[in-house]
Design a protein around this motif. Structure first.
Motif, PDB file in Angstrom:
ATOM      1  N   LEU A 136       0.832  -1.203   0.000  1.00 53.29           N
ATOM      2  CA  LEU A 136       0.000   0.000   0.000  1.00 53.29           C
ATOM      3  C   LEU A 136       0.868   1.255   0.000  1.00 53.29           C
ATOM      4  N   LEU A 137       1.949   1.239   0.770  1.00 55.95           N
ATOM      5  CA  LEU A 137       2.871   2.381   0.766  1.00 55.95           C
ATOM      6  C   LEU A 137       3.504   2.574  -0.613  1.00 55.95           C
ATOM      7  N   LEU A 138       3.908   1.474  -1.250  1.00 59.09           N
ATOM      8  CA  LEU A 138       4.475   1.558  -2.596  1.00 59.09           C
ATOM      9  C   LEU A 138       3.448   2.124  -3.576  1.00 59.09           C
TER      10      LEU A 138
ATOM     11  N   ALA B 214       7.132   9.389   4.910  1.00 55.04           N
ATOM     12  CA  ALA B 214       6.354   8.418   5.681  1.00 55.04           C
ATOM     13  C   ALA B 214       6.537   7.009   5.141  1.00 55.04           C
ATOM     14  N   ALA B 215       6.622   6.883   3.810  1.00 58.26           N
ATOM     15  CA  ALA B 215       6.823   5.563   3.207  1.00 58.26           C
ATOM     16  C   ALA B 215       8.187   4.997   3.586  1.00 58.26           C
ATOM     17  N   LYS B 216       9.241   5.823   3.509  1.00 60.82           N
ATOM     18  CA  LYS B 216      10.581   5.357   3.875  1.00 60.82           C
ATOM     19  C   LYS B 216      10.626   4.913   5.337  1.00 60.82           C
ATOM     20  N   ALA B 217      10.047   5.741   6.222  1.00 65.49           N
ATOM     21  CA  ALA B 217      10.012   5.370   7.635  1.00 65.49           C
ATOM     22  C   ALA B 217       9.191   4.102   7.844  1.00 65.49           C
ATOM     23  N   GLY B 218       8.111   3.967   7.070  1.00 65.31           N
ATOM     24  CA  GLY B 218       7.277   2.771   7.171  1.00 65.31           C
ATOM     25  C   GLY B 218       8.007   1.516   6.735  1.00 65.31           C
ATOM     26  N   PHE B 219       8.775   1.613   5.667  1.00 62.13           N
ATOM     27  CA  PHE B 219       9.553   0.453   5.211  1.00 62.13           C
ATOM     28  C   PHE B 219      10.514  -0.008   6.309  1.00 62.13           C
ATOM     29  N   CYS B 220      11.151   0.973   6.958  1.00 57.60           N
ATOM     30  CA  CYS B 220      12.110   0.619   8.013  1.00 57.60           C
ATOM     31  C   CYS B 220      11.415  -0.045   9.201  1.00 57.60           C
TER      32      CYS B 220
ATOM     33  N   ALA C 146      21.552   3.971  -2.115  1.00 63.69           N
ATOM     34  CA  ALA C 146      22.628   3.929  -1.120  1.00 63.69           C
ATOM     35  C   ALA C 146      22.454   5.052  -0.094  1.00 63.69           C
ATOM     36  N   GLU C 147      22.014   6.233  -0.537  1.00 60.35           N
ATOM     37  CA  GLU C 147      21.743   7.328   0.398  1.00 60.35           C
ATOM     38  C   GLU C 147      20.631   6.937   1.367  1.00 60.35           C
ATOM     39  N   TYR C 148      19.547   6.327   0.844  1.00 63.77           N
ATOM     40  CA  TYR C 148      18.457   5.882   1.713  1.00 63.77           C
ATOM     41  C   TYR C 148      18.989   4.925   2.776  1.00 63.77           C
ATOM     42  N   MET C 149      19.826   3.977   2.342  1.00 61.16           N
ATOM     43  CA  MET C 149      20.342   2.965   3.264  1.00 61.16           C
ATOM     44  C   MET C 149      21.223   3.599   4.335  1.00 61.16           C
ATOM     45  N   PHE C 150      21.988   4.619   3.973  1.00 59.98           N
ATOM     46  CA  PHE C 150      22.849   5.245   4.965  1.00 59.98           C
ATOM     47  C   PHE C 150      22.014   5.949   6.031  1.00 59.98           C
ATOM     48  N   ILE C 151      21.013   6.728   5.602  1.00 58.21           N
ATOM     49  CA  ILE C 151      20.164   7.421   6.572  1.00 58.21           C
ATOM     50  C   ILE C 151      19.470   6.400   7.472  1.00 58.21           C
ATOM     51  N   ASP C 152      19.035   5.294   6.883  1.00 50.88           N
ATOM     52  CA  ASP C 152      18.412   4.227   7.667  1.00 50.88           C
ATOM     53  C   ASP C 152      19.368   3.696   8.728  1.00 50.88           C
ATOM     54  N   SER C 153      20.661   3.642   8.400  1.00 47.55           N
ATOM     55  CA  SER C 153      21.632   3.047   9.314  1.00 47.55           C
ATOM     56  C   SER C 153      21.998   3.964  10.475  1.00 47.55           C
ATOM     57  N   ILE C 154      21.805   5.284  10.323  1.00 50.20           N
ATOM     58  CA  ILE C 154      22.208   6.208  11.389  1.00 50.20           C
ATOM     59  C   ILE C 154      21.026   6.806  12.142  1.00 50.20           C
ATOM     60  N   ALA C 155      19.803   6.679  11.617  1.00 55.62           N
ATOM     61  CA  ALA C 155      18.651   7.343  12.233  1.00 55.62           C
ATOM     62  C   ALA C 155      18.203   6.613  13.498  1.00 55.62           C
ATOM     63  N   PRO C 156      18.061   7.321  14.631  1.00 53.75           N
ATOM     64  CA  PRO C 156      17.457   6.702  15.812  1.00 53.75           C
ATOM     65  C   PRO C 156      16.021   6.284  15.502  1.00 53.75           C
ATOM     66  N   GLU C 157      15.568   5.224  16.121  1.00 55.69           N
ATOM     67  CA  GLU C 157      14.251   4.672  15.800  1.00 55.69           C
ATOM     68  C   GLU C 157      13.144   5.716  15.943  1.00 55.69           C
ATOM     69  N   HIS C 158      13.249   6.587  16.958  1.00 59.09           N
ATOM     70  CA  HIS C 158      12.179   7.555  17.207  1.00 59.09           C
ATOM     71  C   HIS C 158      12.333   8.840  16.386  1.00 59.09           C
ATOM     72  N   LEU C 159      13.366   8.909  15.536  1.00 58.81           N
ATOM     73  CA  LEU C 159      13.583  10.114  14.729  1.00 58.81           C
ATOM     74  C   LEU C 159      13.755   9.797  13.243  1.00 58.81           C
ATOM     75  N   ARG C 160      13.255   8.649  12.801  1.00 61.44           N
ATOM     76  CA  ARG C 160      13.436   8.278  11.396  1.00 61.44           C
ATOM     77  C   ARG C 160      12.793   9.293  10.451  1.00 61.44           C
ATOM     78  N   GLY C 161      11.610   9.761  10.805  1.00 62.47           N
ATOM     79  CA  GLY C 161      10.920  10.700   9.928  1.00 62.47           C
ATOM     80  C   GLY C 161      11.697  11.978   9.727  1.00 62.47           C
ATOM     81  N   VAL C 162      12.180  12.575  10.813  1.00 63.01           N
ATOM     82  CA  VAL C 162      12.884  13.844  10.689  1.00 63.01           C
ATOM     83  C   VAL C 162      14.250  13.651  10.030  1.00 63.01           C
ATOM     84  N   TYR C 163      14.882  12.487  10.202  1.00 59.53           N
ATOM     85  CA  TYR C 163      16.146  12.213   9.511  1.00 59.53           C
ATOM     86  C   TYR C 163      15.908  12.118   7.997  1.00 59.53           C
TER      87      TYR C 163
END
Length: 397
Positions: free
Chosen positions: A14-16, A119-125, A323-340
């Protein structure tokens, strides 16, 4: 790719679908936006560029707060509100007779699309394990390119029927996705606020400024976006200066087709292989392909050479974006994924600046210097990526 998408949960699909349909709706208006602004508001080409680029810049800045809302509210609520704003903004654009109101509509369209994208990126994570995220990011990016490849043709067909139809159909698509998400979206999903304090937006902004890795990667992303964000704009500028308007239009049509076909054919195949443990080597490979493509543009003397250079250039784009998406995913705290992810969206500022920088180079330097400036931007981007990856266990080899 479709077989892979079917494997995912209904919420991921649905997000996709939501990001694809809203991107398609935005793409439908692209071919007519310049003409619409010229005919209805009597803007010259510089005024049109200021309107479109300015709306993108304002929306990119505001999307940082949109990411904060995703972290503090239910994603369901944010997506429903964003799709409603998306729909209303297109309707407002049709009925507006004031240039300021039309500009606000453009800002809201870009902002709503950016917030749903975040929201979709944060949802995927939240919904997928780490080793499956690169694949879904690649699927999402491929679908976005399909939307931008198909949308303009739909828009041109609609214009032949009625001048306002592209905007109305885009509004209808936004409303349909709002209703579908209201029916099947995950209502219980809420930002995981137990992992961190419920701080205000300014406090969160202070935390972002303290994250050296995020700042370096945001700067690297902006410098990369200067190169690939609006490549059609600066290539058109270059070709008009070095040849003729008709020749430039013919070359650009082939280059856009080469880019679209390459992305659609290879994005999923390459993107799904990008490993979260080897992001820096992948990013450096993408930067090297950008450099090779830009050198090819600077030396190209025939249409075939231009298309080959575009093929190499597009391979860099295919690698760098997921690769940029994956990097942000790797450093973002769980409660701040959206703002990252909202901070990463600031790279659109680079996309807006690209044509401006290249226009300056074409006006004051020899034309080929345009590509040398872009090569410098790539080198700086690679440096910031390296500084951002240094010390991050998820990205260094």
């Amino acid at each position: 790719m479709l077989a892979a998408a079917i494997r995912y949960s209904p919420q991921v699909r649905l997000l996709l679908a939501t990001t694809f349909v809203l991107t398609l709706a935005r793409a439908i208006t692209l071919p007519y936006l310049v003409v619409y602004l010229a005919q209805n508001f009597s803007l010259d080409i510089s005024g049109i560029g200021l309107m479109i680029g300015g709306a993108l810049i304002v929306a990119s800045l505001l999307s940082l707060y949109g990411g904060y809302l995703i972290d503090t509210l239910r994603s369901y609520t944010v997506i429903i509100a964003s799709t409603l704003v998306f729909t209303g903004a297109f309707i407002t654009a049709v009925v507006s007779r004031e240039l300021s109101l039309f500009f606000i509509s453009l800002v809201l369209i870009n902002l709503a699309l950016a917030v749903v994208d975040i929201a979709a990126k944060a949802g995927f994570c939240a919904l997928l394990p780490l080793d499956e995220r690169s694949e879904v990011f690649s699927i999402k990016y491929t679908l976005s390119n399909v939307a931008y490849a198909v949308g303009p043709f739909v828009g041109v067909a609609l214009i032949l029927l009625d001048d306002h139809l592209p905007f109305l159909v885009s509004a209808l698509l936004g409303l349909v996705m709002c209703l579908l998400y209201r029916r099947w979206g995950e209502r219980s999903a809420r930002a995981n606020l137990d992992n961190g304090p419920q701080t205000g937006f300014l406090s969160v902004g202070g935390q972002l400024l303290k994250d050296r890795r995020l700042i370096c990667f945001t700067l690297g992303g902006a410098l990369s976006a200067v190169v690939f964000g609006q490549f059609t704009a600066y290539l058109s500028q270059y070709l008009v200066v070095t040849s003729s308007a008709s020749e430039a239009a013919r070359y650009i049509s082939y280059l856009v087709a080469t880019n679209a076909v390459t992305v659609i054919a290879l994005q999923y195949v390459i993107g799904r292989r990008i490993s979260s443990r080897q992001l820096m080597p992948w990013l450096l490979a993408g930067m090297a392909l950008f450099l090779a493509g830009l050198l090819g543009f600077s030396l190209a003397q025939s249409l075939l050479a231009w298309c080959l250079a575009m093929l190499v250039f597009t391979l860099g784009e295919i690698i760098v974006i997921p690769a940029e998406y994956m990097f942000i995913d790797s450093i973002a705290p769980e409660h701040l994924r959206g703002v990252y992810y909202g901070a990463q969206n600031l790279s659109n500022l680079g996309a807006a600046l690209g044509p401006v920088i290249c226009g300056f180079a074409l006006a004051h330097l020899v034309p080929v210097a345009t590509f040398y400036l872009l090569i410098g931007s790539v080198c700086l981007a690679a440096l910031f990526y390296y500084l951002g990856a240094k010390g991050n266990n998820g990205t260094t080899a």
